[in-house]
Write a protein that holds these residues in place. Structure first.
Motif, PDB file in Angstrom:
ATOM      1  N   HIS A   1      -2.026 -73.609-112.532  1.00 35.58           N
ATOM      2  CA  HIS A   1      -0.703 -73.003-112.497  1.00 35.58           C
ATOM      3  C   HIS A   1      -0.738 -71.711-111.673  1.00 35.58           C
ATOM      4  CE1 HIS A   1       2.798 -70.926-114.799  1.00 35.58           C
ATOM      5  NE2 HIS A   1       3.248 -71.567-113.728  1.00 35.58           N
TER       6      HIS A   1
ATOM      7  N   CYS B   1       9.274 -68.083-112.687  1.00 29.66           N
ATOM      8  CA  CYS B   1       8.560 -69.100-113.446  1.00 29.66           C
ATOM      9  C   CYS B   1       9.331 -69.556-114.668  1.00 29.66           C
ATOM     10  CB  CYS B   1       7.174 -68.578-113.833  1.00 29.66           C
ATOM     11  SG  CYS B   1       6.084 -69.915-114.376  1.00 29.66           S
TER      12      CYS B   1
ATOM     13  N   THR C   1      -2.346 -68.585-119.062  1.00 28.23           N
ATOM     14  CA  THR C   1      -2.014 -69.829-118.370  1.00 28.23           C
ATOM     15  C   THR C   1      -3.247 -70.251-117.600  1.00 28.23           C
ATOM     16  OG1 THR C   1      -0.399 -70.946-116.993  1.00 28.23           O
ATOM     17  CG2 THR C   1      -1.040 -68.742-116.292  1.00 28.23           C
TER      18      THR C   1
END
Lengths: 716, 858
Positions: free
Chosen positions: A82, A62, A78
């Motif tokens: 995502h 990532c 997050t």
């Protein structure tokens, strides 16, 4: 009431290169509702639960570009979109779908995101997305989730829907050579290359595989007589109708013999090494149920081999071995088969398994009977029991094949008439000529499986997919269909029509898809708006098309992507900042740029990007182009143009009432602007004319063709 | 009367070019003159009125029962519809034995005709009944079963018209066209270029439609459904009448058209679903069914296809009306006739039911009742030729469809109102493309002109001027065949061609031995001509095969006859004289193509006389000067001759001459070995006839080695302790004389020979071998052959010894049992400077033995 949900609003299948990447993707629009306020660090235990279920997430690097990068993001906080991107990719990876691209981006309103993941097959990727959503929700709500079952379901679907491994190996080899590939149907029928440059494959059949040759290969008797006539060693045999005939034939030929159906396949009903009348009669009665008639032939001692011939050359060879089990004094033979043979990871029912499971079928029973055993017998500890003599082909012996043997199998394929053939051959030692050892070719197969060569149980895997692709597309030959793709805000259609007008003066068959319809040479095939993926795709499928001209509008690129993987020539006419696509969240010049640049991103290194030097945004795309850049300009005064010419670049622009062709300092007039009838009808057409001429320059059209094509243009 | 032997002559033969059955027939004394059999001919004719006249061999010869059998066997085939005309009966050298030959078009039918002819003659003699109709029916059925179907037949006929050779590969419709590396194959209307993938695509109607749509070809929109609900939904979406059909099906099974109501769709779905899990629902295109045949890039034929129907007369039932139509003799049961019978089967009944009719209904006068919805010929439909009416755009759509699917031969099914407008204009569409389309509707449509579609297919497979043939050289003669063949092959190979070669030692293709044993017959020839790696063929054509089966090819480009001499193997198969032998060997000369060449030995009168049987050109050769009268005359006429003069072989035509110095031809040992000079001339004649460039011929002659490897058993020389060994397979007086003459001219201290006679020759032929040798050789070792071929022990050696009785040169004779022991015996007596000729019998084994001894000697 809170709405902590992940709602999938819409899923778009973008089938070609797009603003995100070169490969097809699914773009899911998701609304995470109130979860907008709950990033992952705000939900206790969420990162742990996710990693617990999907330990592979640790591998996702990532944003931090390091091991555990994504998990670090989970801990730092997050958002679900995502997470969904990563979980979907991880699920696909667990299901054996080759890895790929993922993105998550905010859309244009609160709590709505786009989740973009690479897409090999719509159904599979959709299932991965929805499963990923469910898994995340379970993790958020701290509810149980059967990960294994979900992965299994995905895997089953993938196995069913994706290409089989044999076809897959050919497609991958084509991709390695940058040859575009398209599945034509839900089966293994694949088109390699575009338009008139295309070839088709169906597993290991090619479009050159002769139907008559296949008919011959299915008729073992005919095959054998043709091979024998050409001096290829075959086991002598006779077709018999009754069990009495079978035994009589066996006596004539001399024992041991083989009894098998004349038109069966997959080794069903094949009995080898029959020594007695009873065995021959039993075998006959089984074989006769498999096909219309039964063959009795000389048993050839030795191992079974499978040799693959592609385009007249032997490219791979595998040997089979007998399958044995070793007694332990306790287990029955049936049990030993399970524990010693079927436990091998290479065995299984699926096509990707190199070997089938061994079942106690009639052939195995006969083999056991001969040893005085049956499936329930318990062999003594250390005692070897022969289970199968054939069907176990998977040890690579390509490098050992004697040149005379290689010649014999290539000849066998040629005699039958097959371009790709799997030759079954029995011989004691493949490194010696057949005549020396009384070896023989027992069968010629059309559309042979490739797995035994790709994943042999021992020995070197052979890149047979590459051999087939190299046969279809001999290295050194240009396999790219000339494609001209046109993007931009205004004038695209006219540019496309002008280019078609130029190319129609050549001997090529010209396909044109633009907003005014679809054309093949002068003939209009469709009168609807055809500046879309589907129409471009139709041209890619059309075997008669020698050159394709395709207009791509922004909506098309956003919703479907480009209809080709790469193109020879990409044109961007201009960029109007008001040309937005609000429903796709493209609301400004930056967004439009991202969409249009796709057209330049896919230009081949030996191709050209045709860019408007008068439009700074468009001219800026020059840096994205893998091929040459040719500028066009109405004024000839842009700074970028001067710079380009200074580097000996090529350009087309107007100067002193002339359209001029320039390379560096060399400037040649092509035609007088006032000699162009089109400009009398449309005074804004000059930019389009210049772009079309620039395409002509890129395609090395003669000056006569370019000026005649422009002057005689009449499609309005 | 008894048939002693029946043979099928499958190629050109002693009797002619037809395929024929040859029967060897014994007649009793009575039967040798049918006038002796009172009333026989009358009884025969009453049982078989169609039979032709009985014709004797000559005015003075008697008519025998064999003649009657001949005429009946031919007549039965003709009456059963076989295109045969030739038959003949001759008296064999044995009294009461006749050879009857009768042409056939299908071997099994010919044989069956002989069976029936025997029975018919028997019945006539004994005045019993004979069921002629049953016999003719059986012959006709068998013929229909075996002969090529109309589609394949039309292509094969077109090939024959283009002089392309063909051979059936199976009892079915698979046929090889052309030879060797130029061969192609067809199976009905499929060719070797027809792609299997394209066929699979054509089978998948949905995929086909997608591809055609891509090419802008109009197709009926629709989709695949798997359940009734979806089928109804699809029909709803399409709006208007629909077609329902199985996704995988053929011959129109389960197809229902023009369905308007949910009930109709439901019923049709149920039927289609039984055939395929996937059912297509698509827009119904109104209009007629047309079939457009595309070959390559051409539309070659088009037909409108109409379903079977009857028109009411207000009196008869539908069943009666159908019976009237079916009584038309043009309506057959099979695929052979241009119309098929109309069937009132389940589909027919269902069609009637929709019209509220049954087979027993009596439709009013003038009312048309459709008996089916689809128009397939096989279910009673009709075809009307419309080829000349097709609009160019319509043709372009059909060609585009074939091209998209990838078929070289393609039947395109179109539904539209008429073919004289484009599909787009009239809203028509292509509903299906078919691989291996039936050609019957175009060859012999029910109405309109037949179209030469076979010709179009052949045109697509073979470019203009290409007849699929490879150069074929046939070689026959008494001696020198093998060397001539090997040398000819070597000369042709100089041009880079891959050679197929048949010899008495085996078959070779592209340098590889592919079969062993005596391979001088038609089967080996056919194998070579079917081999994909063969660009030119050189075929030994021995008499056995010609007598047994005929030639393995129809025509050759070059026929070489090395010599006949006194002949060999005389007394076998009714061949008693050299002239009779020449008549058999001449068959290859008689079958030289019109542009081809016979290469003939002018010095051998029997061979020279063959020239007038050759329809092509003749090249004469003779190992003597150009003054030979046959040669001189031939040359004066501007034809080709090859002769020997001053240490050169000269090939001359008119004033043009090409010289080949013998010193540059190792095979002849500088011209010393006379029979090799003749072999070289024969091979040069063949190469010249094939237009092999002279530089290739010169190079080939220089590089050709006659050793035990390349030409085993043909004058193979070895050095053994300073003596010369010559191994040769010679075994007839001519060969032995040539060898003796050659060795006589070679310097030697002492000459010895090892010989055994083959038992299958006449006594005097065996004696003459040693009579010749005894005048040249000092020492003779006689041994007993491995196989005595029917002689008792010691008999052959006795004959050989008798031959030596009058010899003046021989000084010492040994008799040995066993070939190897005999060889060893001769070797043991050799001194340096001696020459020893070993006439080997088991070639391979004996040569290996000699090579071993030579190696041991160092």
């Amino acid at each position: 009431m809170s709405h902590k949900t992940i709602k999938i609003i819409d899923i778009k299948s973008i089938r070609g290169p797009n603003m995100w990447t070169y490969v097809p993707v699914l773009e899911a629009w998701v609304d995470i509702g109130d979860l907008e306020d709950f990033p992952s660090d705000k939900i206790p235990g969420l990162p742990e639960r996710l990693v617990g279920w999907l330990p592979g997430l640790m591998e996702h690097r990532c944003s931090y570009e390091e091991y555990g990068g994504f998990v670090r993001r989970l801990h730092e906080g997050t958002w679900p979109a995502h997470i969904m991107e990563h979980v979907t990719l991880e699920l696909l990876s667990l299901a054996g779908v080759p890895g790929g691209f993922g993105r998550a981006r905010e859309a244009d309103r609160r709590s709505v995101y786009k989740v973009i993941v690479h897409n090999l097959h719509d159904e599979v990727t959709r299932l991965a997305l929805t499963t990923g959503r469910d898994l995340i929700m379970a993790a958020i709500e701290d509810k149980p989730f059967d990960v294994a079952a979900a992965v299994e379901e995905l895997k089953d679907l993938a196995e069913d829907r994706l290409l089989g491994p044999s076809t897959g190996s050919i497609v991958n080899a084509a991709m390695e050579r940058k040859i575009p590939t398209m599945r034509l149907a839900e089966n293994n029928l694949v088109q390699l290359g575009y338009g008139s440059k295309q070839r088709r494959i169906w597993t290991a059949e090619t479009d050159q595989t002769s139907a008559i040759a296949e008919t011959i290969s299915r008729d073992k008797d005919l095959t054998k007589s043709l091979l024998k006539a050409c001096g290829v060693p075959v086991p002598e045999g006779v077709v018999v109708e009754t069990a009495d005939d079978a035994w009589e034939a066996a006596e004539d030929i001399g024992l041991p013999v083989v009894v098998k159906p004349s038109d069966g396949n997959h080794g069903r009903g094949v009995f080898t090494n029959l020594m007695t009348e009873a065995e021959v009669r039993t075998a006959f009665s089984v074989a006769v149920d498999e096909g219309s008639s039964v063959i009795v032939e000389r048993f050839i001692p030795g191992n079974e081999h499978r040799l693959l011939v592609v385009g007249g050359k032997m490219v791979a060879a595998a040997r089979g071995d007998f399958a044995f089990v070793k007694g332990d004094g306790q287990s029955t033979i049936e049990q030993l088969i399970e524990t010693q043979i079927n436990s091998s990871p290479s065995r299984g029912p699926a096509e990707e398994n190199t070997l089938n499971f061994v079942r106690v079928d009639s052939a195995v029973r006969l083999e056991l009977e001969r040893q005085g055993l049956n499936a329930q017998s318990v062999p003594a500890a250390g005692h070897d029991v022969l289970i199968q003599r054939n069907g176990n082909v998977s040890i690579d012996v390509t490098d050992e094949v004697h040149p005379e043997v290689a010649h014999a199998v290539a000849l066998a394929a040629r005699v039958v008439g097959l371009d790709v053939a799997g030759i079954d051959l029995v011989a004691e030692d493949i490194s010696k000529p057949l005549a020396e050892q009384r070896g023989a070719i027992v069968e010629v197969n059309a559309g042979p499986g490739l797995l035994m060569h790709l994943r042999p149980s021992a020995g070197t895997p052979r890149p047979v997919g590459n051999a087939i692709v190299d046969y279809l597309f001999p290295p050194g030959e240009d396999f790219n269909l000339p494609i001209v793709g046109i993007a931009g805000s205004r004038g695209k259609t006219l540019v496309a029509q002008l280019i078609a007008s130029l190319l129609q003066l050549t001997s090529m068959n010209v396909g044109l898809a633009c907003s005014k319809g679809m054309y093949f040479n002068q003939r209009q095939l469709d009168d609807r708006h055809c500046a879309d993926w589907e129409s471009g795709h139709r041209l890619m499928l059309n075997r008669q098309v020698d050159v394709a001209i395709i207009e791509n509008d922004n909506r098309g690129i956003l919703n479907d992507g480009l209809p080709y993987e790469r193109c020879t020539i990409g044109v961007v006419t201009n960029l109007d900042p008001t040309d937005t696509v609000p429903e796709c969240a493209i609301n400004d010049a930056e967004g439009i740029y991202k969409v249009m640049r796709s057209q330049i991103d896919v230009v081949l290194p030996n191709g050209a990007g045709i860019l408007n030097a008068d439009d700074a945004e468009v001219a800026d795309m020059a840096r994205l182009c893998d091929g040459e850049v040719i500028f066009f300009s109405r004024f000839g005064d842009a700074a970028c143009l001067a710079e380009h010419l200074a580097k000996n670049g090529r350009a087309v622009f107007s100067r002193d009432g002339q359209i001029v062709l320039a390379r560096g300092n060399d400037v040649q007039p092509l035609m007088a602007i006032n000699s162009i009838p089109l400009l009398q009808l449309r005074n804004d057409a000059l930019e389009s004319i210049l772009a079309a001429v620039a395409v002509g320059v890129a395609m090395n059209l003669s000056r006569e063709i370019m000026s005649t094509g422009i002057q005689t243009f009449s499609h309005l | 009367m008894e048939i002693v032997r029946l043979r099928a002559l499958r190629g050109p033969n002693l009797w002619g070019r037809h395929t024929m059955i040859e029967a060897l027939i014994n007649c009793t004394e009575d039967e040798c003159q049918i006038t002796n059999l009172a009333g026989f001919e009358t009884r025969l004719r009453s049982r078989f009125p169609q039979m032709g006249p009985l014709i004797a061999g000559g005015h003075n010869e008697p008519l025998t029962l064999a003649h009657a059998l001949e005429v009946v066997a031919l007549g039965l085939q003709a009456a059963a519809g076989c295109p045969v005309t030739f038959s003949r009966t001759v008296q064999s050298p044995e009294k009461g034995t006749y050879i009857t030959v009768v042409e056939y078009s299908e071997e099994a039918v010919g044989k069956l005709a002989f069976d029936h002819a025997m029975k018919l003659c028997q019945a006539a003699r004994e005045d019993r009944m004979f069921d002629l109709n049953a016999a003719l029916h059986e012959l006709n059925e068998l013929d229909e079963d075996l002969r090529l179907g109309p589609s394949t037949g039309s292509i094969v006929n077109a090939a024959v018209a283009r002089n392309i050779p063909f051979r059936r590969m199976t009892e079915g419709s698979m046929v090889q066209l052309g030879w060797g590396s130029k061969q192609k194959r067809i199976q009905a209307a499929e060719t070797s270029h027809t792609s299997a993938i394209a066929e699979s695509i054509a089978q998948d109607k949905d995929l086909t439609k997608t591809l055609l749509y891509s090419a802008g070809v109009p197709v009926p929109q629709g989709r695949v459904v798997t359940n009734l609900k979806d089928a109804l939904a699809a029909a709803e979406w399409i709006k208007g009448p629909v077609v329902v059909k199985p996704r995988d099906g053929n011959q129109g099974k389960g197809v229902a058209v023009n369905l308007q109501t949910a009930e109709q769709i439901t019923a049709a779905f149920e039927v289609a679903y039984k055939i395929s899990d996937e059912v297509i629902v698509e827009r119904f295109l109104p209009g007629h069914d047309f079939r457009l045949l595309v070959v390559g890039n051409e539309l070659v034929a088009a037909a409108r296809r109409d379903p079977p129907y009857v028109i009411g007369d207000g009196q008869h039932t539908i069943r009666q009306l159908v019976d009237v139509i079916n009584s038309d003799p043009l309506r057959g049961d099979g695929h052979a006739t241009s119309l098929s019978k109309i069937r009132l089967d389940a589909i027919g009944l269902a069609t009637l039911e929709e019209q509220k009719m049954t087979p027993e209904s009596v439709p009013p006068r003038g009312v048309r009742i459709n008996l089916r919805k689809n128009a397939n010929l096989s279910t009673g439909g009709t075809a009307t030729d419309v080829t000349d009416d097709v609009h160019p755009d319509m043709a372009a759509s059909a060609v585009a469809a074939a091209h998209m699917v990838g078929l070289d031969i393609c039947g395109v099914d179109v539904v539209c109102d008429s073919v004289y407008r484009s599909l787009q204009e009239q809203g028509g569409g292509i509903v299906e493309v078919n691989a291996a389309p039936g050609l019957r509707m175009h060859l012999s449509p029910s109405y309109g002109k037949g179209r030469p579609v076979g010709e179009a297919i052949i045109r697509q497979m073979f470019a203009p001027g290409d007849n699929g043939r490879i150069p074929v050289v046939a070689v026959s003669g008494t001696n020198g065949k093998t060397t001539t063949i090997r040398l000819t092959a070597h000369l042709i190979a100089q041009t880079g061609k891959r050679i197929g070669m048949t010899t008495t030692d085996g078959v070779y293709a592209n340098g590889r031995l592919i079969d062993t044993g005596d391979c001088s017959g038609p089967r080996s020839a056919r194998n070579v001509l079917g081999h994909p790696d063969v660009d030119a063929a050189v075929l030994e054509t021995a008499r056995g095969g010609v007598l047994r089966e005929g030639l393995g090819f129809d025509r050759c480009d070059v026929a070489v006859i090395t010599n006949i001499g006194e002949g060999d193997h005389l007394g076998m198969n009714f061949i008693n004289t050299a002239a009779e032998l020449a008549a058999v060997k001449r068959v290859i000369v008689q079958n030289v193509s019109a542009e081809g060449t016979a290469v003939l030995n002018a010095a051998d009168p029997l061979v020279a006389r063959m020239a007038r049987y050759c329809t092509g050109n003749v090249t004469f050769f003779a190992a003597q000067s150009a003054a030979h009268p046959v040669m001189a005359k031939h040359r004066a006429q501007g034809h080709r001759v090859i002769y020997r003069e001053n240490g050169e072989i000269i090939a001359a035509q008119g004033k043009a001459m090409f010289r080949l110095p013998l010193k540059d031809i190792p095979l002849t040992d500088g011209g010393q070995i006379g029979f090799q000079v003749e072999n070289v001339m024969a091979a040069v004649g063949a190469a010249w006839a094939l237009d092999i460039p002279w530089e290739n011929i010169v190079a080939g002659l220089a590089s050709f080695m006659s050793d035990a490897e390349t030409v085993p058993g043909r004058f193979n020389r070895f050095d053994y302790k300073g003596a010369t060994l010559i191994a040769d397979y010679g075994h007839n007086p001519d060969a032995i004389r040539a060898l003796a003459d050659t060795i006589h001219d070679m310097p030697a201290k002492r000459r010895s020979v090892v010989i055994s006679g083959a038992g299958d020759r006449r006594d005097d032929d065996i004696r003459r071998q040693t009579r010749i040798l005894g005048n040249v050789f000092d020492y003779v070792v006689l041994y007993e052959d491995a196989c005595q071929r029917g002689r008792s022990e010691g008999e052959v050696v006795k004959l050989l010894r008798e031959g030596l009785d009058e010899a003046h040169q021989v000084k010492e004779i040994d008799e040995i049992k066993g070939e190897f022991i005999a060889i060893d015996k001769a070797l043991s007596k050799l001194e340096p400077g001696d020459i020893c000729l070993i006439l080997v019998d088991q070639v391979e084994e004996a040569l290996a033995h000699i090579q071993k001894r030579v190696a041991e000697a160092g």
